[in-house]
Design an enzyme around this catalytic site. Structure first.
Site, PDB file in Angstrom:
ATOM      1  N   ALA A 122       0.860  -1.174   0.000  1.00  0.00           N
ATOM      2  CA  ALA A 122       0.000   0.000   0.000  1.00  0.00           C
ATOM      3  C   ALA A 122       0.901   1.230   0.000  1.00  0.00           C
ATOM      4  CB  ALA A 122      -0.882  -0.022   1.238  1.00  0.00           C
ATOM      5  N   GLY A 133       0.499  -5.035   0.869  1.00  0.00           N
ATOM      6  CA  GLY A 133      -0.769  -5.036   0.131  1.00  0.00           C
ATOM      7  C   GLY A 133      -0.616  -5.616  -1.264  1.00  0.00           C
ATOM      8  N   GLU A 173      -0.921  -9.236  -0.827  1.00  0.00           N
ATOM      9  CA  GLU A 173      -2.332  -9.552  -0.526  1.00  0.00           C
ATOM     10  C   GLU A 173      -3.178  -9.507  -1.800  1.00  0.00           C
ATOM     11  OE1 GLU A 173      -2.378  -6.443   2.512  1.00  0.00           O
ATOM     12  OE2 GLU A 173      -3.046  -7.958   3.953  1.00  0.00           O
ATOM     13  N   GLU A 227       4.477  -5.409   6.835  1.00  0.00           N
ATOM     14  CA  GLU A 227       3.677  -4.348   7.453  1.00  0.00           C
ATOM     15  C   GLU A 227       4.108  -4.025   8.878  1.00  0.00           C
ATOM     16  OE1 GLU A 227       2.435  -6.763   5.548  1.00  0.00           O
ATOM     17  OE2 GLU A 227       0.703  -6.053   4.391  1.00  0.00           O
TER      18      GLU A 227
HETATM   19  N1  DAK Z   1       4.666   3.152  -0.635  1.00  0.00           N
HETATM   20  C1  DAK Z   1       5.082   4.287  -1.182  1.00  0.00           C
HETATM   21  N2  DAK Z   1       6.233   4.433  -1.872  1.00  0.00           N
HETATM   22  C2  DAK Z   1       6.985   3.345  -2.019  1.00  0.00           C
HETATM   23  C3  DAK Z   1       6.618   2.092  -1.470  1.00  0.00           C
HETATM   24  C4  DAK Z   1       5.378   2.002  -0.754  1.00  0.00           C
HETATM   25  N3  DAK Z   1       4.927   0.867  -0.250  1.00  0.00           N
HETATM   26  N4  DAK Z   1       7.586   1.211  -1.786  1.00  0.00           N
HETATM   27  C5  DAK Z   1       8.514   1.881  -2.501  1.00  0.00           C
HETATM   28  N5  DAK Z   1       8.162   3.166  -2.638  1.00  0.00           N
HETATM   29  C6  DAK Z   1       8.885   4.232  -3.303  1.00  0.00           C
HETATM   30  C7  DAK Z   1      10.091   4.672  -2.491  1.00  0.00           C
HETATM   31  O1  DAK Z   1       9.711   5.571  -1.495  1.00  0.00           O
HETATM   32  C8  DAK Z   1      10.945   5.313  -3.570  1.00  0.00           C
HETATM   33  O2  DAK Z   1      10.443   6.607  -3.849  1.00  0.00           O
HETATM   34  P1  DAK Z   1      11.455   7.874  -4.029  1.00  0.00           P
HETATM   35  O3  DAK Z   1      12.226   7.931  -2.770  1.00  0.00           O
HETATM   36  O4  DAK Z   1      12.274   7.496  -5.224  1.00  0.00           O
HETATM   37  O5  DAK Z   1      10.517   9.027  -4.270  1.00  0.00           O
HETATM   38  C9  DAK Z   1      10.682   4.435  -4.789  1.00  0.00           C
HETATM   39  O6  DAK Z   1       9.454   3.761  -4.531  1.00  0.00           O
HETATM   40  C10 DAK Z   1      11.753   3.393  -5.013  1.00  0.00           C
HETATM   41  O7  DAK Z   1      11.908   2.668  -3.793  1.00  0.00           O
HETATM   42  P2  DAK Z   1      13.350   2.471  -3.088  1.00  0.00           P
HETATM   43  O8  DAK Z   1      14.239   3.619  -3.395  1.00  0.00           O
HETATM   44  O9  DAK Z   1      13.084   2.168  -1.665  1.00  0.00           O
HETATM   45  O10 DAK Z   1      13.863   1.183  -3.896  1.00  0.00           O
HETATM   46  P3  DAK Z   1      14.788  -0.001  -3.360  1.00  0.00           P
HETATM   47  O11 DAK Z   1      15.076  -0.826  -4.553  1.00  0.00           O
HETATM   48  O12 DAK Z   1      15.926   0.527  -2.566  1.00  0.00           O
HETATM   49  O13 DAK Z   1      13.866  -0.824  -2.349  1.00  0.00           O
HETATM   50  C11 DAK Z   1      11.774  -1.915  -1.636  1.00  0.00           C
HETATM   51  C12 DAK Z   1      12.687  -1.484  -2.820  1.00  0.00           C
HETATM   52  C13 DAK Z   1      10.474  -2.448  -2.226  1.00  0.00           C
HETATM   53  C14 DAK Z   1      12.489  -3.059  -0.860  1.00  0.00           C
HETATM   54  C15 DAK Z   1      11.554  -0.723  -0.677  1.00  0.00           C
HETATM   55  O14 DAK Z   1      11.074   0.355  -1.464  1.00  0.00           O
HETATM   56  C16 DAK Z   1      10.556  -1.001   0.390  1.00  0.00           C
HETATM   57  O15 DAK Z   1      10.927  -1.622   1.413  1.00  0.00           O
HETATM   58  N6  DAK Z   1       9.333  -0.516   0.201  1.00  0.00           N
HETATM   59  C17 DAK Z   1       8.289  -0.609   1.227  1.00  0.00           C
HETATM   60  C18 DAK Z   1       7.801  -2.012   1.341  1.00  0.00           C
HETATM   61  C19 DAK Z   1       6.724  -2.113   2.425  1.00  0.00           C
HETATM   62  O16 DAK Z   1       6.972  -1.833   3.606  1.00  0.00           O
HETATM   63  N7  DAK Z   1       5.550  -2.530   2.010  1.00  0.00           N
HETATM   64  C20 DAK Z   1       4.433  -2.708   2.899  1.00  0.00           C
HETATM   65  C21 DAK Z   1       3.706  -1.429   2.915  1.00  0.00           C
HETATM   66  S1  DAK Z   1       2.458  -1.418   4.176  1.00  0.00           S
HETATM   67  C22 DAK Z   1      -4.594  -1.488   6.152  1.00  0.00           C
HETATM   68  C23 DAK Z   1      -4.657  -2.396   5.155  1.00  0.00           C
HETATM   69  C24 DAK Z   1      -3.549  -2.760   4.432  1.00  0.00           C
HETATM   70  C25 DAK Z   1      -2.345  -2.189   4.720  1.00  0.00           C
HETATM   71  C26 DAK Z   1      -2.287  -1.242   5.716  1.00  0.00           C
HETATM   72  C27 DAK Z   1      -3.392  -0.888   6.425  1.00  0.00           C
HETATM   73  N8  DAK Z   1      -5.745  -1.100   6.912  1.00  0.00           N
HETATM   74  C28 DAK Z   1      -7.045  -1.797   6.674  1.00  0.00           C
HETATM   75  C29 DAK Z   1      -5.714   0.006   7.814  1.00  0.00           C
HETATM   76  C30 DAK Z   1      -1.215  -2.536   3.963  1.00  0.00           C
HETATM   77  C31 DAK Z   1      -0.045  -2.000   4.288  1.00  0.00           C
HETATM   78  C32 DAK Z   1       1.131  -2.150   3.471  1.00  0.00           C
HETATM   79  O17 DAK Z   1       1.144  -2.689   2.382  1.00  0.00           O
END
Ligand code: DAK
Length: 258
Positions: free
Chosen positions: A65, A109, A112, A132
């Site tokens: 997400a 997400g 998911e 998450e």
């Molecule tokens: N959201 C927003 N931007 C993201 C992102 C994300 N999930 N993942 C990557 N990006 C963006 C980065 O911020 C970066 O943007 P700039 O800095 O260039 O502007 C760009 O994509 C490239 O990413 P990286 O520079 O980080 O690239 P790397 O190759 O170094 O790393 C990575 C890739 C995928 C390992 C890393 O970006 C990463 O760890 N991303 C986050 C992964 C993550 O934590 N995903 C889970 C998100 S939480 C809910 C229901 C569902 C959810 C929540 C609540 N409720 C019912 C309340 C679900 C939550 C989630 O999915």
């Protein structure tokens, strides 16, 4: 229709929907999920399409997400406006087969959403994870429910609690994905798989999908009864007449439009 966050192609009776927010690793936001619902429903109703492929880019199916969009949400925004429930789960209402094709990151997400597809084909560079907990929330679109059903409780707990990502080989070994292809070939191979299904009677494909999904909702005896009703009803359909006649006449069946 023009989409801001999706790319759309059709290949005969196969539609390909590509998540497309390259600057954010295809992070899922409201607009993308609204567009995805429109595209999926459109193809579900399109008599020219029998199978849908949902995919992302070579680098990411989706990295979760959109954290930037979510960071300032409060409880009223999420519970009050039904965040996730309001627009993330359209895919569950789609009756035609939806194949997820995953290259690169498939996280949070994104994982998911992938698990809501009917089956997954992975590129050899795919990485699956539910990180998450690292951003301070539980999964919210079924990660704690579909992952243990897909790959076992122990593996799911490991991924959910430690944020460890699994690669394509581990995903295939544990049953999360059904096939792996080299990254450069995965779309061509997935299209062949989809085109094979698209030649089958779409009505029967939809019934099989419905029955398999009931396996997660019903006790076994009820599920088998459910399946049996479709089987019996099949003897009143042109698909059964054509399929069995073609077998006996030693020719290829013609299921177009069935
Ligand atoms: N959201 C927003 N931007 C993201 C992102 C994300 N999930 N993942 C990557 N990006 C963006 C980065 O911020 C970066 O943007 P700039 O800095 O260039 O502007 C760009 O994509 C490239 O990413 P990286 O520079 O980080 O690239 P790397 O190759 O170094 O790393 C990575 C890739 C995928 C390992 C890393 O970006 C990463 O760890 N991303 C986050 C992964 C993550 O934590 N995903 C889970 C998100 S939480 C809910 C229901 C569902 C959810 C929540 C609540 N409720 C019912 C309340 C679900 C939550 C989630 O999915």
């Amino acid at each position: 229709m023009e989409y801001a966050d999706l790319l759309i192609e059709t290949h005969g009776k196969v539609a390909v929907i590509r998540l497309n927010r390259p600057k954010a690793m295809n992070a899922l936001n409201d607009n993308m999920m609204n567009e995805l619902g429109v595209a999926l429903r459109g193809f579900d109703q399109d008599p020219g399409v029998n199978v849908i492929i949902l995919t992302g880019s070579d680098k990411a199916f989706a990295a979760g997400a959109d954290i930037a969009a979510m960071a300032n949400y409060d409880y009223r925004e999420t519970y009050g406006n039904d965040y996730i429930g309001r627009n993330w789960e359209h895919i569950l209402d789609i009756r035609k087969p939806v194949i997820g094709v995953v290259s690169g990151y498939c996280l949070g997400g994104g994982c998911e959403l992938a698990m809501m597809c009917d089956f997954l084909i992975a590129a050899d560079n795919a990485k699956f994870g539910q990180p998450e907990i690292k951003v301070g929330v539980t999964p919210g679109a079924g990660g704690t429910q579909r992952l243990p059903r897909a790959i076992s409780k122990s593996k799911a707990m490991d991924m959910l609690l430690t944020t460890r990502m699994i690669d394509a080989v581990e995903a295939e070994r544990t049953g999360l994905v059904s096939r792996i292809y080299p990254a450069a070939e995965v779309m061509a191979e997935a299209l062949k798989v989809a085109q094979g299904i698209a030649e089958m009677p779409v009505s029967v494909a939809m019934q099989i999908k419905d029955c398999v999904n009931q396996a997660y909702q019903m006790p076994l005896s009820e599920g088998v009864r459910y399946e049996r009703r479709y089987f019996h009803a099949g003897f009143g359909t042109p698909a059964q007449k054509e399929g069995m006649a073609a077998f006996l006449e030693k020719r290829k069946p013609e299921f177009d439009g069935l």
